[in-house]
Every structure is written in structure tokens, then in C-alpha cells.
Motif scaffolding. Structure first.
Motif, PDB file in Angstrom:
ATOM      1  N   ALA A 110       0.859  -1.191   0.000  1.00 34.44           N
ATOM      2  CA  ALA A 110       0.000   0.000   0.000  1.00 34.44           C
ATOM      3  C   ALA A 110       0.894   1.239   0.000  1.00 34.44           C
ATOM      4  CB  ALA A 110      -0.921  -0.007   1.212  1.00 34.44           C
ATOM      5  N   SER A 111       1.743   1.338  -1.015  1.00 36.12           N
ATOM      6  CA  SER A 111       2.724   2.421  -1.048  1.00 36.12           C
ATOM      7  C   SER A 111       2.122   3.722  -1.573  1.00 36.12           C
ATOM      8  CB  SER A 111       3.918   2.041  -1.935  1.00 36.12           C
ATOM      9  OG  SER A 111       4.814   3.136  -2.052  1.00 36.12           O
ATOM     10  N   PRO A 112       2.412   4.842  -0.886  1.00 40.00           N
ATOM     11  CA  PRO A 112       2.017   6.148  -1.409  1.00 40.00           C
ATOM     12  C   PRO A 112       3.120   6.818  -2.226  1.00 40.00           C
ATOM     13  CG  PRO A 112       2.749   6.398   0.843  1.00 40.00           C
ATOM     14  CD  PRO A 112       2.929   4.934   0.485  1.00 40.00           C
ATOM     15  N   GLU A 113       4.269   6.127  -2.401  1.00 41.73           N
ATOM     16  CA  GLU A 113       5.458   6.820  -2.915  1.00 41.73           C
ATOM     17  C   GLU A 113       5.971   6.240  -4.236  1.00 41.73           C
ATOM     18  OE1 GLU A 113       9.922   8.263  -1.420  1.00 41.73           O
ATOM     19  OE2 GLU A 113       8.647   7.082  -0.090  1.00 41.73           O
ATOM     20  N   ARG A 114       6.284   7.154  -5.150  1.00 37.87           N
ATOM     21  CA  ARG A 114       6.942   6.777  -6.411  1.00 37.87           C
ATOM     22  C   ARG A 114       8.457   6.915  -6.271  1.00 37.87           C
ATOM     23  NH1 ARG A 114       4.211   9.571 -10.652  1.00 37.87           N
ATOM     24  NH2 ARG A 114       3.442   7.618 -11.545  1.00 37.87           N
ATOM     25  N   PHE A 115       9.177   5.873  -6.681  1.00 34.70           N
ATOM     26  CA  PHE A 115      10.634   5.951  -6.740  1.00 34.70           C
ATOM     27  C   PHE A 115      11.072   6.671  -8.006  1.00 34.70           C
ATOM     28  CE2 PHE A 115      14.374   3.329  -8.414  1.00 34.70           C
ATOM     29  CZ  PHE A 115      15.322   4.241  -7.981  1.00 34.70           C
ATOM     30  N   LEU A 116      10.724   6.080  -9.158  1.00 34.75           N
ATOM     31  CA  LEU A 116      11.183   6.661 -10.416  1.00 34.75           C
ATOM     32  C   LEU A 116      10.270   6.215 -11.551  1.00 34.75           C
ATOM     33  CD1 LEU A 116      13.589   8.432 -11.393  1.00 34.75           C
ATOM     34  CD2 LEU A 116      14.790   6.320 -11.969  1.00 34.75           C
ATOM     35  N   LYS A 117       9.928   7.184 -12.391  1.00 33.08           N
ATOM     36  CA  LYS A 117       9.132   6.914 -13.586  1.00 33.08           C
ATOM     37  C   LYS A 117       9.865   7.481 -14.795  1.00 33.08           C
ATOM     38  CE  LYS A 117       4.614   8.004 -15.709  1.00 33.08           C
ATOM     39  NZ  LYS A 117       3.248   8.522 -15.453  1.00 33.08           N
ATOM     40  N   LYS A 118       9.775   6.761 -15.903  1.00 33.94           N
ATOM     41  CA  LYS A 118      10.298   7.286 -17.168  1.00 33.94           C
ATOM     42  C   LYS A 118       9.155   7.327 -18.164  1.00 33.94           C
ATOM     43  CE  LYS A 118      13.363   6.210 -21.061  1.00 33.94           C
ATOM     44  NZ  LYS A 118      12.350   5.706 -22.007  1.00 33.94           N
ATOM     45  N   HIS A 119       8.941   8.506 -18.749  1.00 34.79           N
ATOM     46  CA  HIS A 119       7.952   8.674 -19.817  1.00 34.79           C
ATOM     47  C   HIS A 119       8.648   9.394 -20.958  1.00 34.79           C
ATOM     48  CE1 HIS A 119       4.105   9.099 -21.758  1.00 34.79           C
ATOM     49  NE2 HIS A 119       4.318  10.388 -21.913  1.00 34.79           N
ATOM     50  N   SER A 120       8.842   8.688 -22.063  1.00 35.66           N
ATOM     51  CA  SER A 120       9.657   9.186 -23.169  1.00 35.66           C
ATOM     52  C   SER A 120      11.060   9.451 -22.637  1.00 35.66           C
ATOM     53  CB  SER A 120       8.997  10.429 -23.788  1.00 35.66           C
ATOM     54  OG  SER A 120       9.689  10.816 -24.953  1.00 35.66           O
ATOM     55  N   ARG A 121      11.541  10.701 -22.660  1.00 31.99           N
ATOM     56  CA  ARG A 121      12.880  10.979 -22.118  1.00 31.99           C
ATOM     57  C   ARG A 121      12.816  11.574 -20.711  1.00 31.99           C
ATOM     58  NH1 ARG A 121      16.176   8.006 -24.534  1.00 31.99           N
ATOM     59  NH2 ARG A 121      17.882   9.245 -23.659  1.00 31.99           N
ATOM     60  N   LYS A 122      11.619  11.789 -20.180  1.00 28.86           N
ATOM     61  CA  LYS A 122      11.483  12.450 -18.878  1.00 28.86           C
ATOM     62  C   LYS A 122      11.598  11.444 -17.736  1.00 28.86           C
ATOM     63  CE  LYS A 122       8.639  15.975 -18.227  1.00 28.86           C
ATOM     64  NZ  LYS A 122       9.428  17.057 -17.622  1.00 28.86           N
ATOM     65  N   LEU A 123      12.400  11.803 -16.731  1.00 30.04           N
ATOM     66  CA  LEU A 123      12.504  11.036 -15.496  1.00 30.04           C
ATOM     67  C   LEU A 123      11.785  11.806 -14.389  1.00 30.04           C
ATOM     68  CD1 LEU A 123      16.284  10.018 -15.591  1.00 30.04           C
ATOM     69  CD2 LEU A 123      14.321   8.570 -16.174  1.00 30.04           C
ATOM     70  N   ILE A 124      11.044  11.081 -13.549  1.00 31.02           N
ATOM     71  CA  ILE A 124      10.250  11.696 -12.486  1.00 31.02           C
ATOM     72  C   ILE A 124      10.485  10.921 -11.199  1.00 31.02           C
ATOM     73  CG2 ILE A 124       7.920  12.276 -11.692  1.00 31.02           C
ATOM     74  CD1 ILE A 124       7.469  11.697 -15.020  1.00 31.02           C
ATOM     75  N   SER A 125      10.915  11.612 -10.159  1.00 36.04           N
ATOM     76  CA  SER A 125      11.074  11.001  -8.838  1.00 36.04           C
ATOM     77  C   SER A 125      10.307  11.841  -7.827  1.00 36.04           C
ATOM     78  CB  SER A 125      12.555  10.917  -8.453  1.00 36.04           C
ATOM     79  OG  SER A 125      12.718  10.214  -7.233  1.00 36.04           O
ATOM     80  N   GLN A 126       9.633  11.171  -6.872  1.00 35.44           N
ATOM     81  CA  GLN A 126       8.754  11.889  -5.938  1.00 35.44           C
ATOM     82  C   GLN A 126       8.961  11.415  -4.498  1.00 35.44           C
ATOM     83  OE1 GLN A 126       5.377  10.992  -8.639  1.00 35.44           O
ATOM     84  NE2 GLN A 126       4.877  13.158  -8.490  1.00 35.44           N
ATOM     85  N   PRO A 127      10.067  11.857  -3.896  1.00 36.02           N
ATOM     86  CA  PRO A 127      10.373  11.407  -2.532  1.00 36.02           C
ATOM     87  C   PRO A 127       9.384  11.942  -1.501  1.00 36.02           C
ATOM     88  CG  PRO A 127      11.877  13.157  -3.200  1.00 36.02           C
ATOM     89  CD  PRO A 127      11.083  12.785  -4.414  1.00 36.02           C
ATOM     90  N   ILE A 128       9.083  11.080  -0.537  1.00 32.76           N
ATOM     91  CA  ILE A 128       8.242  11.455   0.598  1.00 32.76           C
ATOM     92  C   ILE A 128       9.122  11.611   1.829  1.00 32.76           C
ATOM     93  CG2 ILE A 128       6.480  10.641   2.219  1.00 32.76           C
ATOM     94  CD1 ILE A 128       5.018   9.344  -0.055  1.00 32.76           C
ATOM     95  N   LYS A 129       9.011  12.743   2.457  1.00 31.26           N
ATOM     96  CA  LYS A 129       9.604  12.958   3.784  1.00 31.26           C
ATOM     97  C   LYS A 129       8.698  13.925   4.499  1.00 31.26           C
ATOM     98  CE  LYS A 129      12.941  10.415   4.778  1.00 31.26           C
ATOM     99  NZ  LYS A 129      12.014   9.328   4.485  1.00 31.26           N
ATOM    100  N   GLY A 130       8.094  13.488   5.592  1.00 32.59           N
ATOM    101  CA  GLY A 130       7.133  14.274   6.340  1.00 32.59           C
ATOM    102  C   GLY A 130       5.819  13.532   6.439  1.00 32.59           C
ATOM    103  N   THR A 131       5.431  13.163   7.657  1.00 33.38           N
ATOM    104  CA  THR A 131       4.230  12.353   7.888  1.00 33.38           C
ATOM    105  C   THR A 131       3.447  12.931   9.056  1.00 33.38           C
ATOM    106  OG1 THR A 131       5.365  10.352   7.121  1.00 33.38           O
ATOM    107  CG2 THR A 131       3.384  10.037   8.448  1.00 33.38           C
ATOM    108  N   ALA A 132       2.135  12.973   8.934  1.00 31.07           N
ATOM    109  CA  ALA A 132       1.279  13.411  10.037  1.00 31.07           C
ATOM    110  C   ALA A 132      -0.011  12.599  10.022  1.00 31.07           C
ATOM    111  CB  ALA A 132       0.968  14.897   9.929  1.00 31.07           C
ATOM    112  N   ARG A 133      -0.577  12.412  11.186  1.00 35.60           N
ATOM    113  CA  ARG A 133      -1.817  11.635  11.309  1.00 35.60           C
ATOM    114  C   ARG A 133      -2.986  12.400  10.696  1.00 35.60           C
ATOM    115  NH1 ARG A 133      -5.248  13.621  15.188  1.00 35.60           N
ATOM    116  NH2 ARG A 133      -4.362  15.194  16.588  1.00 35.60           N
TER     117      ARG A 133
END
Length: 429
Positions: A227-250
Motif C-alpha cells: 500500500a505504497s504512497p510513494e513513487r521511486f522513479l518513472k520514465k515517460h519518453s525521455r522524462k525522469l520523475i522522482s517523488q520522494p516522501i519525507k514528512g508524515t502526520a496523522r
């Protein structure tokens, strides 16, 4: 290669997809990439994809596994579904892993599926080695859902509260001495002689904690329920996308309380510092594979709300260099900074010293590679690992330790992240 493909229109796509998952789980290999209809996410969530059957299991020898995967793709570009476990760090750096491994998953596993079902709204696109119409009939004839009851497994927490607090203070001392700036420290919950129904357990987990990068993955007798909310790395055509999560609250008990909690997270200096450090690390990781000047932060400190909690997420993008193979882009960013810390190599040495279990697939990456060389991989967190052959299960949770960390609060954050899995396994407050 899959020779047959066809597009269908579905009257009840959610019901059909659950039936399709039951059908797929009858194979020795199946994977469900599930976005839980959470579409308000930069660059989108996972595509809803179900793969079933192993046309080929990709073999890995003693060489560098990233290089072997790259070679396989160059020889046979096709759909490839699988994961990179955290301990592949030992192939990217001079590191080692010696902690106990309770579920015994290989460090890398990929297969070429026989059947690929892609869902887009009311449309279903099937690629298959067999006849798509026969697959459609088989799925429509499946019974709906699975409601198997299970006995709650007896969980062992491998690190006591006292041990945890003591270790956090030791890690803070490393920060004070200048060894590191930030470290993601994790603890494990495990069970032996556990008998669960993986599919119904996964469906219950997604009901409790629907996330945009959720996965049900079966290979032989091993299962990832993610049940992950986080993306490590995506490649679409030549674009790389990374979306790190840091910060959590109830989550709050009302929309008013939610807004107060989100505002507090948005202005929390410790959480902002954590996020900023990891964004810098991710920028550096992507720069190794990207055209000069293309690495940029699309969004800093975005606050996103999920059913169980609020998360602070940043989005970093770049353009892949023409002379860099996409597998090398994955290798150059692995393991992800949000699950290690900074500086990365020293932090991974300390993780090995202070954690009490091998991470394995936890804090690795699960995803898919398309025939055209695009890919999408999540961060394997908020995940249950189950070995049905040995009847062992494991899940881990962690948090980022910085100089400003308050050990008791970090411990509570770990328990907050464990909550959905605990409830799924029948352990309630």
C-alpha cells in the motif's frame, strides 16, 4: 511475444477488475498495479495494470543484476514486471548485508508476462499469448471477491521501544559528530507459522489504506501486499520523475482538524529540513543520468492526504541523457534517498549496523517496464511480505532521523505507519 490484442468497453470496471485479479491470482505469477482511483497526483499514479502468467522468468547469475536486466531488454524488448530489493546496494557500492532475512525473497526478480490487461476508465486493453475473448469469458465467469477469514498471526516486534529510543540517540550522536545528516531507521514486525489468504488480505489492506502506488504481487509461493504512497522513479519518453516522501502526520477526526494538522506539517522545520535534504540527494542521483541543466524541482513540500495520514511529497524531474540506458538511470538512483539518507553510502553502512533485520524487498522498488522502454517503480513501503511455503511474514516501518528528532515522536511515527497493516492482520488498538 504476445500475438493477440484487443480493446473492450467495460460496464462495471471496478467489479470486473476485482474478478480479473481473482483470475490472475490462479497463475503462478501475477501482479496488480493499482492506483485506487487516486488521480490527483503529479504525473499521475500507477496505471491500473494486471499481468498474469510467466512467459519467461528472467534469470540472473553472479554478474551485476542491473547489467543482466539491461542485456535481457536489449535482446528482447518486452513487458518486464518485477522488483529491485534494497540489498542490491551491494552491487552499486562496496557494501554487504548480514542481518537476519525472515522471508527469503531474492534480491531481484523479473518475469515476462503471458497476459497484460491495461485498464483506462471504462476501457480494457488486452495483450495476450492466447485469445483475448477467452480471457474475457474466463474473467466474467469468476466469482466476485474473496472473504476468507484468517487467524491473526502472532507478531514479534524485533526492536523494543527501549532499544529503539537508545538507537535513535546513537544515530543522533553520529549526526552530531558529522558522520551523516539524516538516516532512515527501520524496525521489523514478523510472524512465523502464519497462514493468511494473500488476495483477501491485500483487498482488506487497500480498503483500509488506498494509495496511488499499490501492488499485489505473486511469484510462486511469495507475495508482496503493498500500500505504497510513494513513487521511486518513472520514465515517460525521455522524462525522469522522482517523488520522494519525507514528512508524515496523522489524519484528524474532522476536516477542520485535518487542516490544522496539514498546516502544522507544512510549517514544521524538522519535516521541511528532512524533505529538503532528500530532494537535494535525489537531484544529485538524477543528475548522473540526465542532460546538463534539466534537473529541476517541479514541486517542493507538497502536502497530500491519504486515508490513513498526510504526507509531504516533492517532485523532481529531468531529461534522460541520450547516451544513458534507462536501466542505468534506475541503477544510478538506487536505492532511493528517501529510504536511506545522506550521505547515502555512509548512511547505508549505519543502517546495516543498527537495524536488526535484512530489508530485502522492503524499501526496494516494484514496478514494470514497457516494450518501448518506459517504466514506473514505486517505493516498497507500507507493505507486507509473505512466504507461503515457510509460513513466514514480515513488514517494516521507519522514519527519518535528524539532529532535531525526538526519539519518542519518531517511535510513534513508526507505529502510525504500521497501523493499516496491523489492522489488516487483525491487530486493533
Amino acid at each position: 511475444m504476445r500475438k493477440h490484442s484487443f480493446q473492450y468497453t467495460l460496464e462495471t470496471p471496478d467489479i470486473f477488475r476485482e474478478k480479473a485479479l481473482s483470475w490472475a491470482s490462479s497463475f503462478s505469477h501475477c501482479t496488480y498495479f493499482n492506483n485506487n482511483n487516486i488521480f490527483k497526483y503529479p504525473y499521475g499514479p500507477f496505471d491500473n495494470i494486471i499481468t498474469a502468467g510467466a512467459q519467461q522468468i528472467i534469470s540472473f547469475g553472479d554478474r551485476n543484476h542491473f547489467e543482466e536486466l539491461k542485456q535481457h531488454y536489449q535482446n528482447q524488448p518486452d513487458w518486464m514486471v518485477g522488483y529491485f530489493a534494497y540489498d542490491l546496494k551491494n552491487q552499486t557500492e562496496a557494501l554487504q548485508s548480514g542481518n537476519p532475512d525472515h522471508v527469503e525473497f531474492p534480491d531481484i526478480y523479473f518475469y515476462v508476462p503471458e497476459h497484460v490487461l491495461c485498464f483506462k476508465g471504462n476501457s480494457l486493453y488486452i495483450e495476450s499469448t492466447g485469445a483475448p475473448d477467452a480471457i474475457l469469458d474466463a474473467i466474467n465467469n469468476m466469482a466476485e471477491g474473496s472473504n476468507d477469514k484468517m487467524k491473526a498471526p502472532i507478531l514479534n516486534q524485533n526492536t523494543s521501544r527501549e532499544q529503539y529510543l537508545d538507537t535513535v540517540n546513537k544515530l543522533k550522536n553520529h549526526i552530531l559528530e558529522g558522520d551523516i545528516y539524516e538516516i532512515n531507521y527501520c524496525i521489523e514486525f514478523s510472524a512465523t507459522d502464519a497462514t493468511i489468504d494473500p488476495l483477501s488480505t491485500y483487498l482488506q489492506l487497500t480498503r483500509l489504506s488506498p494509495t496511488p502506488f499499490s501492488v499485489y504481487h505473486k511469484f510462486e509461493n511469495r507475495y508482496l501486499l503493498c500500500a505504497s504512497p510513494e513513487r521511486f522513479l518513472k520514465k515517460h519518453s525521455r522524462k525522469l520523475i522522482s517523488q520522494p516522501i519525507k514528512g508524515t502526520a496523522r489524519r484528524g477526526s474532522s476536516s477542520y482538524e485535518d487542516e490544522i494538522i496539514k498546516q502544522k506539517l507544512r510549517t514544521d522545520e524538522k519535516e521541511l529540513a528532512e524533505n529538503m535534504m532528500i530532494v537535494d540527494l535525489v537531484r544529485n542521483d538524477l543528475a548522473r543520468s540526465s542532460e546538463t541543466g534539466t534537473v529541476k524541482v517541479d514541486e517542493m513540500f507538497g502536502i497530500y492526504t491519504f486515508k490513513q495520514l498526510h504526507q509531504m511529497i516533492s517532485t523532481v524531474t529531468s531529461e534522460l541523457r541520450a547516451d544513458i540506458h534507462f536501466i542505468d538511470a534506475i541503477r544510478n538512483a538506487f536505492p532511493m534517498g528517501s529510504m536511506t539518507g545522506a550521505p547515502k553510502v555512509k548512511v547505508m553502512e549505519l543502517i546495516e549496523r543498527y537495524e536488526q533485520a535484512k530489508r530485502g524487498l522492503y524499501s526496494g522498488a516494484m514496478g514494470y517496464i514497457t516494450p518501448s522502454g518506459d517504466f514506473d517503480f514505486n517505493v516498497v513501503i507500507r507493505s507486507l511480505l509473505y512466504n507461503a511455503q515457510t509460513k513466514k511474514l514480515s513488514f517494516q516501518v521507519g522514519s527519518a532521523i535528524t539532529y532535531d528528532s525526538i526519539p519518542e515522536q519518531e517511535y510513534e511515527e513508526c507505529l502510525l505507519k504500521a497501523k493499516a497493516i496491523m489492522q489488516t492482520l487483525g491487530h486493533h488498538d
